[in-house]
Design a protein around this motif. Structure first.
Motif, short mmCIF file in Angstrom:
data_model
loop_
_atom_site.label_atom_id
_atom_site.label_comp_id
_atom_site.label_asym_id
_atom_site.label_seq_id
_atom_site.Cartn_x
_atom_site.Cartn_y
_atom_site.Cartn_z
N UNK A 1 2.95 33.22 77.26
CA UNK A 1 1.49 33.75 77.39
C UNK A 1 1.09 34.30 78.61
N UNK A 2 0.22 35.20 78.46
CA UNK A 2 -0.02 36.00 79.53
C UNK A 2 -0.84 35.27 80.75
N UNK A 3 -0.73 35.52 82.03
CA UNK A 3 -1.49 34.96 83.13
C UNK A 3 -2.61 35.31 83.40
N UNK A 4 -3.77 34.89 83.52
CA UNK A 4 -4.96 35.57 83.76
C UNK A 4 -5.88 35.90 82.61
N UNK A 5 -7.09 36.39 82.73
CA UNK A 5 -8.11 36.56 81.49
C UNK A 5 -7.65 37.98 80.78
N UNK A 6 -8.05 37.67 79.35
CA UNK A 6 -7.75 38.59 78.42
C UNK A 6 -8.61 40.00 78.86
#
Length: 145
Positions: free
Chosen positions: A11-16
């Protein structure tokens, strides 16, 4: 790529941001902080492109997005992490040393335990990072006569 043991995808860290936002409509907050209301995501992307900013999802549950400067979130996140690490480094942990005794303890044993407790408390008093202390008398449930 094969994922062993059915591990979840990374998963990507931080907001989309921008194309990563998958909801139909977002509540848009522009770069000045004013609320533009609920608008379609494509329209919000167009507004962000015209302003030269990124569309950043700030609250996924409410589908709220904000127009922000590219890289602003990364810079603030780095500052926030450094500040948290600094506060953890400065944090002091205090341990409580406890002495347990029974009522029929011998005088020498009592003196040794008290001497050790006083040494711990003296170090704390002198500012050498000692520990706090407490004493407990353990009473047996039955005292044989």
């Amino acid at each position: 790529m094969r994922r062993p043991f059915r591990a979840p995808p990374p998963t990507k860290e931080g907001p989309r941001t921008n194309q990563e936002i998958r909801v139909r409509e977002v509540q848009l907050i522009d770069h000045e902080g004013s609320n533009r209301g609920i608008i379609p995501t494509e329209e919000a992307m167009d507004i962000a492109m015209e302003a030269g900013l990124d569309l950043v999802e700030i609250q996924p549950k409410r589908a709220a997005a904000s127009l922000q400067d590219p890289g602003l979130w990364a810079a603030t996140n780095i500052r926030r992490r450094k500040k948290a690490a600094e506060t953890r480094k400065k944090q002091k942990t205090v341990e409580i040393k406890e002495i347990k005794m029974r009522p029929n303890i011998d005088t020498h044993d009592y003196e040794v335990k008290m001497k050790n407790m006083l040494a711990v408390l003296q170090r704390r008093r002198q500012g050498q990072g000692g520990h706090s202390g407490s004493g407990a008398v353990k009473w047996p449930t039955r005292i044989s006569a």
